[in-house]
Design a protein around this motif. Structure first.
Motif, mmCIF file in Angstrom:
data_model
loop_
_atom_site.group_PDB
_atom_site.id
_atom_site.type_symbol
_atom_site.label_atom_id
_atom_site.label_comp_id
_atom_site.label_asym_id
_atom_site.label_seq_id
_atom_site.Cartn_x
_atom_site.Cartn_y
_atom_site.Cartn_z
ATOM 1 N N UNK A 443 59.038 28.861 28.743
ATOM 2 C CA UNK A 443 58.962 27.580 29.457
ATOM 3 C C UNK A 443 59.135 27.778 30.949
ATOM 4 N N UNK A 444 60.061 28.666 31.334
ATOM 5 C CA UNK A 444 60.267 28.946 32.754
ATOM 6 C C UNK A 444 59.062 29.671 33.336
ATOM 7 N N UNK A 445 58.500 30.582 32.566
ATOM 8 C CA UNK A 445 57.333 31.326 33.047
ATOM 9 C C UNK A 445 56.112 30.419 33.172
ATOM 10 N N UNK A 446 55.924 29.521 32.199
ATOM 11 C CA UNK A 446 54.777 28.599 32.244
ATOM 12 C C UNK A 446 54.852 27.719 33.483
ATOM 13 N N UNK A 447 56.060 27.261 33.786
ATOM 14 C CA UNK A 447 56.229 26.429 34.975
ATOM 15 C C UNK A 447 55.849 27.193 36.233
ATOM 16 N N UNK A 448 56.258 28.460 36.302
ATOM 17 C CA UNK A 448 55.940 29.282 37.464
ATOM 18 C C UNK A 448 54.444 29.571 37.530
ATOM 19 N N UNK A 449 53.810 29.804 36.367
ATOM 20 C CA UNK A 449 52.366 30.064 36.323
ATOM 21 C C UNK A 449 51.596 28.819 36.776
ATOM 22 N N UNK A 450 51.976 27.652 36.262
ATOM 23 C CA UNK A 450 51.277 26.416 36.634
ATOM 24 C C UNK A 450 51.395 26.152 38.131
ATOM 25 N N UNK A 451 52.561 26.424 38.663
ATOM 26 C CA UNK A 451 52.767 26.219 40.101
ATOM 27 C C UNK A 451 51.879 27.153 40.915
ATOM 28 N N UNK A 452 51.770 28.400 40.479
ATOM 29 C CA UNK A 452 50.937 29.374 41.197
ATOM 30 C C UNK A 452 49.459 29.015 41.080
ATOM 31 N N UNK A 453 49.018 28.553 39.886
ATOM 32 C CA UNK A 453 47.617 28.156 39.698
ATOM 33 C C UNK A 453 47.274 26.937 40.556
ATOM 34 N N UNK A 454 48.228 26.016 40.648
ATOM 35 C CA UNK A 454 47.987 24.822 41.466
ATOM 36 C C UNK A 454 47.873 25.177 42.941
ATOM 37 N N UNK A 456 46.672 27.969 44.061
ATOM 38 C CA UNK A 456 45.477 28.774 44.310
ATOM 39 C C UNK A 456 44.359 28.353 43.343
ATOM 40 N N UNK A 457 43.828 27.121 43.488
ATOM 41 C CA UNK A 457 42.797 26.635 42.545
ATOM 42 C C UNK A 457 41.529 27.480 42.560
ATOM 43 N N UNK A 458 41.201 28.068 43.713
ATOM 44 C CA UNK A 458 39.999 28.904 43.790
ATOM 45 C C UNK A 458 40.134 30.134 42.897
ATOM 46 N N UNK A 459 41.361 30.690 42.819
ATOM 47 C CA UNK A 459 41.593 31.850 41.957
ATOM 48 C C UNK A 459 41.452 31.437 40.490
ATOM 49 N N UNK A 460 41.970 30.244 40.168
ATOM 50 C CA UNK A 460 41.851 29.751 38.800
ATOM 51 C C UNK A 460 40.386 29.597 38.404
ATOM 52 N N UNK A 461 39.555 29.104 39.348
ATOM 53 C CA UNK A 461 38.125 28.946 39.068
ATOM 54 C C UNK A 461 37.459 30.302 38.832
ATOM 55 N N UNK A 462 37.854 31.310 39.607
ATOM 56 C CA UNK A 462 37.269 32.651 39.436
ATOM 57 C C UNK A 462 37.586 33.194 38.043
ATOM 58 N N UNK A 472 45.354 38.914 38.673
ATOM 59 C CA UNK A 472 46.388 39.704 39.346
ATOM 60 C C UNK A 472 47.036 38.958 40.494
ATOM 61 N N UNK A 473 46.249 38.121 41.190
ATOM 62 C CA UNK A 473 46.801 37.368 42.311
ATOM 63 C C UNK A 473 47.839 36.366 41.819
ATOM 64 N N UNK A 474 47.565 35.720 40.689
ATOM 65 C CA UNK A 474 48.509 34.748 40.129
ATOM 66 C C UNK A 474 49.762 35.460 39.599
#
Length: 501
Positions: A443-454, A456-462, A472-474
């Motif tokens: 749960x803690x990791x998911x929160x950190x992942x979601x925050x990082x994806x938000x 860097x939306x361009x990285x999420x699209x890639x 790797x960037x996320x």
């Protein structure tokens, strides 16, 4: 004094001359008391506190031989493939030095306890050189002079000298080689390899701590040159008390180049002692070398002869440990090491530490990696021997266990080791105090992942577009946010899950 310009190029030296070596190694034994009295045999201490009438040479002080020292001498002789004398005795070696209170040294002259042996020395490329052992005899150490006001602790230019007799009477074994001939250009390498092998052997036998930096192992290097094709020995010099393995090699090499320069200029080599200068790797003149006649040896009247029974000698032979070179072969086979890996292990002095770490539960490869790489770097940075680092094999094994269980990443593990080295306690205590456990709560990791994806939306699209490596960037952002305490592998899995890749 010989200048740099007087030196002959080393390649030219070995083309024109054959070097002959003779190495004399003095080993301080780790007995509890001194050689001939009950004073403590301990390094350091306040000056002149480990002394008594006997080791100070005062009237009425009578010596008694240290039985443990005799036992160690016999064991050393056996390990060096020597014959053990059925009967031998001590002699007085007469000469005046201010740090020798009796004005003679109690030693052995023509009747050593061990003689006619050999030590097989392995060079870096695997070549084996057999070094003959002339003798190994018992004697006592001198005191220590401290010259005040001079340069580099030398008597020249000193205002006055102080004498500390704590070391006077400490048990010594002097191991003398036969002339080492026929090694040519490899003479300096052979000298270093021999002293290294001897140090490893004595350490394995636990008869000395063999600390060259503290003087418990010292080498006098005798060097002479003779023209190619000649069988007559040249005049030798003796570079005294060389106190590191590297310096033994440098001293022999320098003396070969210096003596060749003297001979090429039409001069003659003076038979003398010389001092090795650590700063520039040169040697400087000491005193003319005495002969045995100059010492006026005669039997020590206050000590009875030593006559070890053959039964005792054979009992001591059974106490010899696995010899270092035999152990080296066994370890290479058991740990599946290449020759290069084995050399690194021994050159860094990590063998015993790695073995103890394996005994504490670590795998050989993991233990070797920590000691030979990261911990060796820490030792070098601190300027100490690897074994002097304030961390135990059991502690290293525990760090490895925490990594393997997923509680620590390799990066966090290095932080834990730093904490142990800093005196912060056991690995688990450091983990707790510094808050270094891996974040394994999804749960803690998911929160950190979601925050990082938000962020860097361009990285999420890639990533969604098939460029999975962009994850790797996320992962990096999450690791930074969690201060390196996240499991990078699990973070990557969650990143791909969250973007639907």
């Amino acid at each position: 004094m010989t200048t740099v310009a007087d030196l002959m190029d080393y390649d030219e030296v070995v083309e024109k001359y054959d070097p002959v070596l003779g190495l004399e190694v003095h080993v301080e034994l780790n007995t509890k008391t001194k050689m001939f009295c009950g004073c403590p045999n301990e390094f350091g201490g306040e000056p002149n506190t480990h002394v008594c009438p006997t080791c100070l040479g005062l009237p009425g002080g009578l010596p008694v031989v240290n039985g443990k020292a005799v036992e160690s001498a016999i064991r050393i002789g056996l390990a060096l493939n020597c014959e053990i004398a059925e009967w031998c005795r001590f002699a007085r070696k007469n000469y005046f030095y201010p740090d020798m209170p009796k004005n003679f040294q109690t030693s052995q002259h023509d009747e050593p306890i061990a003689f006619n042996g050999y030590l097989d020395v392995v060079l870096d490329d695997g070549e084996v050189v057999r070094v003959g052992i002339e003798r190994a005899h018992m004697e006592e150490d001198t005191g220590k002079s401290l010259h005040v006001g001079g340069t580099a602790g030398r008597i020249h230019g000193a205002e006055h000298s102080l004498l500390d007799y704590n070391r006077a009477g400490v048990p010594l074994i002097e191991i003398v080689t036969k002339p080492i001939e026929g090694v040519g250009e490899r003479a300096p390498e052979v000298a270093r390899a021999y002293v290294t092998a001897l140090r490893d052997l004595l350490r394995a036998m636990d008869v000395s701590d063999v600390r060259m930096d503290q003087g418990s192992l010292r080498c006098d290097a005798n060097v002479s040159l003779r023209p190619k094709g000649s069988t007559e020995f040249g005049t030798r010099t003796e570079t005294k008390n060389v106190n590191s393995l590297r310096s033994v090699e440098r001293a022999v090499r320098y003396e070969m180049m210096r003596q060749a320069g003297v001979l090429a200029a039409g001069g003659t080599v003076t038979q003398e002692t010389r001092h090795f200068q650590e700063a520039d790797g040169t040697t400087s003149p000491g005193r003319p070398k005495e002969t045995a006649e100059d010492y006026r040896y005669f039997p020590e009247p206050d000590l009875v002869p030593v006559a070890p029974s053959r039964e005792w000698v054979e009992e001591l032979r059974k106490t010899l440990p696995e010899l270092p070179w035999e152990r080296r072969k066994r370890i290479q086979q058991e740990w599946n090491l290449t020759d290069e890996e084995l050399r690194d292990l021994f050159n860094t002095g990590a063998v015993d530490l790695v073995a103890a770490t394996v005994e504490a539960g670590a795998k050989p490869g993991e233990a070797r990696s920590w000691w030979v790489q990261y911990l060796t770097q820490q030792a070098n940075a601190r300027g100490v021997e690897l074994s002097e680092l304030p961390i135990t094999p059991a502690q290293v094994a525990r760090v490895i266990e925490l990594v393997n269980s997923g509680e620590l990443t390799n990066k966090l593990a290095r932080e834990v080791v730093q904490g142990v080295l800093a005196g912060e306690g056991e690995p688990d205590e450091v983990v707790e105090q510094r808050g270094l456990k891996v974040v394994s709560d999804d749960s803690a990791l998911i929160a950190a992942v979601d925050e990082a994806l938000a962020a860097q939306p361009d990285v999420a699209d890639k990533i969604r577009g098939g460029k999975v490596q962009a994850a790797g960037a996320i992962v990096g952002a999450v690791m930074k946010a969690t201060k390196g305490q996240a499991d990078a592998k699990r973070v990557r899995e969650l990143v791909l899950e969250r973007v639907g890749a």
